[in-house]
Scaffold this motif. Structure first.
Motif, mmCIF file in Angstrom:
data_model
loop_
_atom_site.group_PDB
_atom_site.id
_atom_site.type_symbol
_atom_site.label_atom_id
_atom_site.label_comp_id
_atom_site.label_asym_id
_atom_site.label_seq_id
_atom_site.Cartn_x
_atom_site.Cartn_y
_atom_site.Cartn_z
ATOM 1 N N ASP A 119 -22.913 14.593 -12.835
ATOM 2 C CA ASP A 119 -24.119 13.767 -12.904
ATOM 3 C C ASP A 119 -25.354 14.660 -12.822
ATOM 4 O OD1 ASP A 119 -26.209 12.026 -12.659
ATOM 5 O OD2 ASP A 119 -25.600 11.219 -10.706
ATOM 6 N N GLY A 120 -26.002 14.817 -13.958
ATOM 7 C CA GLY A 120 -27.170 15.697 -14.042
ATOM 8 C C GLY A 120 -28.404 15.186 -13.318
ATOM 9 N N THR B 155 -25.737 10.896 -29.122
ATOM 10 C CA THR B 155 -26.341 11.485 -30.318
ATOM 11 C C THR B 155 -26.799 12.916 -30.067
ATOM 12 O OG1 THR B 155 -28.480 10.536 -29.676
ATOM 13 C CG2 THR B 155 -27.219 9.310 -31.305
ATOM 14 N N GLU C 4 -30.526 22.287 -18.373
ATOM 15 C CA GLU C 4 -30.620 21.147 -19.291
ATOM 16 C C GLU C 4 -29.753 20.016 -18.757
ATOM 17 O OE1 GLU C 4 -29.941 19.956 -23.973
ATOM 18 O OE2 GLU C 4 -28.407 21.136 -22.994
ATOM 19 N N GLY D 224 -27.904 16.652 -19.995
ATOM 20 C CA GLY D 224 -27.519 16.012 -21.244
ATOM 21 C C GLY D 224 -27.126 17.044 -22.283
ATOM 22 N N ASP E 276 -23.335 17.528 -18.524
ATOM 23 C CA ASP E 276 -23.148 16.215 -19.154
ATOM 24 C C ASP E 276 -22.210 15.378 -18.313
ATOM 25 O OD1 ASP E 276 -24.030 15.269 -22.228
ATOM 26 O OD2 ASP E 276 -22.568 13.997 -21.188
ATOM 27 N N ARG E 277 -22.505 14.061 -18.262
ATOM 28 C CA ARG E 277 -21.690 13.163 -17.448
ATOM 29 C C ARG E 277 -20.394 12.772 -18.144
ATOM 30 N NH1 ARG E 277 -22.742 7.918 -19.658
ATOM 31 N NH2 ARG E 277 -21.544 6.929 -18.016
ATOM 32 N N SER F 157 -23.878 17.637 -27.639
ATOM 33 C CA SER F 157 -23.132 18.531 -28.528
ATOM 34 C C SER F 157 -23.240 19.993 -28.097
ATOM 35 C CB SER F 157 -23.682 18.417 -29.946
ATOM 36 O OG SER F 157 -25.013 18.927 -29.974
ATOM 37 N N ALA G 208 -29.000 21.828 -28.349
ATOM 38 C CA ALA G 208 -30.262 22.222 -27.708
ATOM 39 C C ALA G 208 -30.039 23.383 -26.736
ATOM 40 C CB ALA G 208 -30.893 21.026 -26.987
ATOM 41 N N ALA H 128 -32.465 15.421 -21.621
ATOM 42 C CA ALA H 128 -32.298 14.874 -22.974
ATOM 43 C C ALA H 128 -31.821 13.429 -22.961
ATOM 44 C CB ALA H 128 -31.328 15.758 -23.762
ATOM 45 N N ILE I 247 -27.786 8.123 -17.186
ATOM 46 C CA ILE I 247 -26.995 7.274 -16.300
ATOM 47 C C ILE I 247 -26.478 8.095 -15.122
ATOM 48 C CG2 ILE I 247 -24.893 5.864 -16.143
ATOM 49 C CD1 ILE I 247 -25.352 5.239 -19.157
HETATM 50 N N1 SAH Z 1 -29.023 17.848 -25.943
HETATM 51 C C1 SAH Z 1 -27.998 17.155 -26.707
HETATM 52 C C2 SAH Z 1 -28.308 15.698 -26.944
HETATM 53 C C3 SAH Z 1 -28.002 14.920 -25.769
HETATM 54 S S1 SAH Z 1 -27.851 13.192 -25.902
HETATM 55 C C4 SAH Z 1 -27.710 17.862 -27.992
HETATM 56 O O1 SAH Z 1 -28.420 18.807 -28.340
HETATM 57 O O2 SAH Z 1 -26.739 17.476 -28.645
HETATM 58 C C5 SAH Z 1 -27.949 12.830 -24.190
HETATM 59 C C6 SAH Z 1 -26.762 13.222 -23.375
HETATM 60 O O3 SAH Z 1 -27.094 12.920 -22.028
HETATM 61 C C7 SAH Z 1 -25.482 12.463 -23.672
HETATM 62 O O4 SAH Z 1 -24.488 13.361 -24.045
HETATM 63 C C8 SAH Z 1 -25.141 11.755 -22.348
HETATM 64 O O5 SAH Z 1 -23.761 11.756 -22.045
HETATM 65 C C9 SAH Z 1 -25.903 12.619 -21.358
HETATM 66 N N2 SAH Z 1 -26.232 12.018 -20.078
HETATM 67 C C10 SAH Z 1 -26.691 10.771 -19.790
HETATM 68 N N3 SAH Z 1 -26.860 10.632 -18.465
HETATM 69 C C11 SAH Z 1 -26.503 11.826 -17.887
HETATM 70 C C12 SAH Z 1 -26.455 12.314 -16.547
HETATM 71 N N4 SAH Z 1 -26.799 11.574 -15.494
HETATM 72 N N5 SAH Z 1 -26.035 13.580 -16.363
HETATM 73 C C13 SAH Z 1 -25.675 14.369 -17.381
HETATM 74 N N6 SAH Z 1 -25.686 13.951 -18.661
HETATM 75 C C14 SAH Z 1 -26.110 12.700 -18.913
#
Ligand code: SAH
Length: 225
Positions: free
Chosen positions: A136-137, A62, A86, A88, A109-110, A91, A94, A153, A211
């Motif tokens: 992996d963030g 989302t 950041e 996550g 993003d993962r 899209s 943010a 996020a 994750i």
């Molecule tokens: N900031 C985003 C919303 C992110 S939703 C925006 O403005 O649209 C959270 C995101 O975190 C997802 O896309 C998911 O794939 C990612 N995510 C989950 N675990 C992660 C990890 N370990 N490393 C990087 N991204 C991760």
């Protein structure tokens, strides 16, 4: 005409949902007025772009609710000129808001599909000071550390040590942490010294799972708790 309508909708959203709910920071409000959220959404969601709600993006993830994006960024206390990480990217929305305020934004993003799409969207709106990594963030992005601020996020079971170590002394991180699916605490962490961190709970929130190595192992692990 359509563009005009969305500009009005964006200004209204900032006035009522963001400033109206207590976000005061001028830099954050100006950034929210500038970045076209619809650009980060599929066409059929454009008319909902300025409702103050999370919306689906690809890969079952989302785009966060605008208010929570503004609230989290405000709580980082940015003044301009910073280097921000950041976790996550999703899209990329943010990251685009952060990029209006900070000097350099690094986002991870993962999910490869999201990292690629975010890169393309950011380029399409001429946002050039964001770099996107597929990975992996929970491990951060060590090559560009230390960061003045880190924003996470997605919600994990604990604060990843890798992220703590990539924060500058005096720097701040916001991250949702919690064991249950339904509730997480948004934590603001300030690095006081090489070894000391001050941690404060600032809100109850609900994010998709973080994750990775220092997060949940997979979707099922958190579901099981
Ligand atoms: N900031 C985003 C919303 C992110 S939703 C925006 O403005 O649209 C959270 C995101 O975190 C997802 O896309 C998911 O794939 C990612 N995510 C989950 N675990 C992660 C990890 N370990 N490393 C990087 N991204 C991760």
């Amino acid at each position: 005409m359509k563009t005009m309508d969305l500009t009005d909708a964006r200004n209204e959203m900032v006035k009522h949902q963001i400033a109206g709910r207590g976000v005061k920071n001028r830099l954050v409000l100006d950034a929210m007025r500038k970045v076209p959220r619809e650009a980060f959404l599929a066409e059929h969601f454009h008319e909902l772009a300025y409702d103050d709600t999370p919306l689906p993006i690809a890969a079952n993830q989302t785009i966060s609710q605008p208010y929570i994006v503004a609230y989290m960024i405000e709580s980082l206390g940015l003044k301009g000129g910073e280097r921000v990480l950041e976790i996550g990217a999703g899209s990329g929305y943010a990251a685009a808001i952060l990029a209006e305020i900070a000097d350099e934004v690094f986002t991870v993003d993962r999910i490869a599909e999201l990292a690629e799409k975010a890169t393309a969207t950011l380029r399409s709106i001429n946002c050039l000071n964001v770099r996107v990594l597929h990975g992996d963030g929970t491990q951060g992005w060590p090559e560009h550390a230390p960061y003045d601020a880190i924003i996470v996020a997605a919600g994990g079971p604990r604060i990843p040590e890798s992220l703590k170590s990539q924060l500058k002394i005096g720097g701040r991180m916001v991250i949702p942490v919690g064991l249950a699916n339904a509730s997480q605490q948004l934590l603001r962490i300030t690095r006081i010294s090489e070894t000391n961190y001050q941690i404060k709970e600032i809100a109850d929130v609900r994010f998709v799972p973080l994750i990775g190595e220092e997060g949940w192992q997979d979707e099922d692990e958190r579901e099981a708790i």
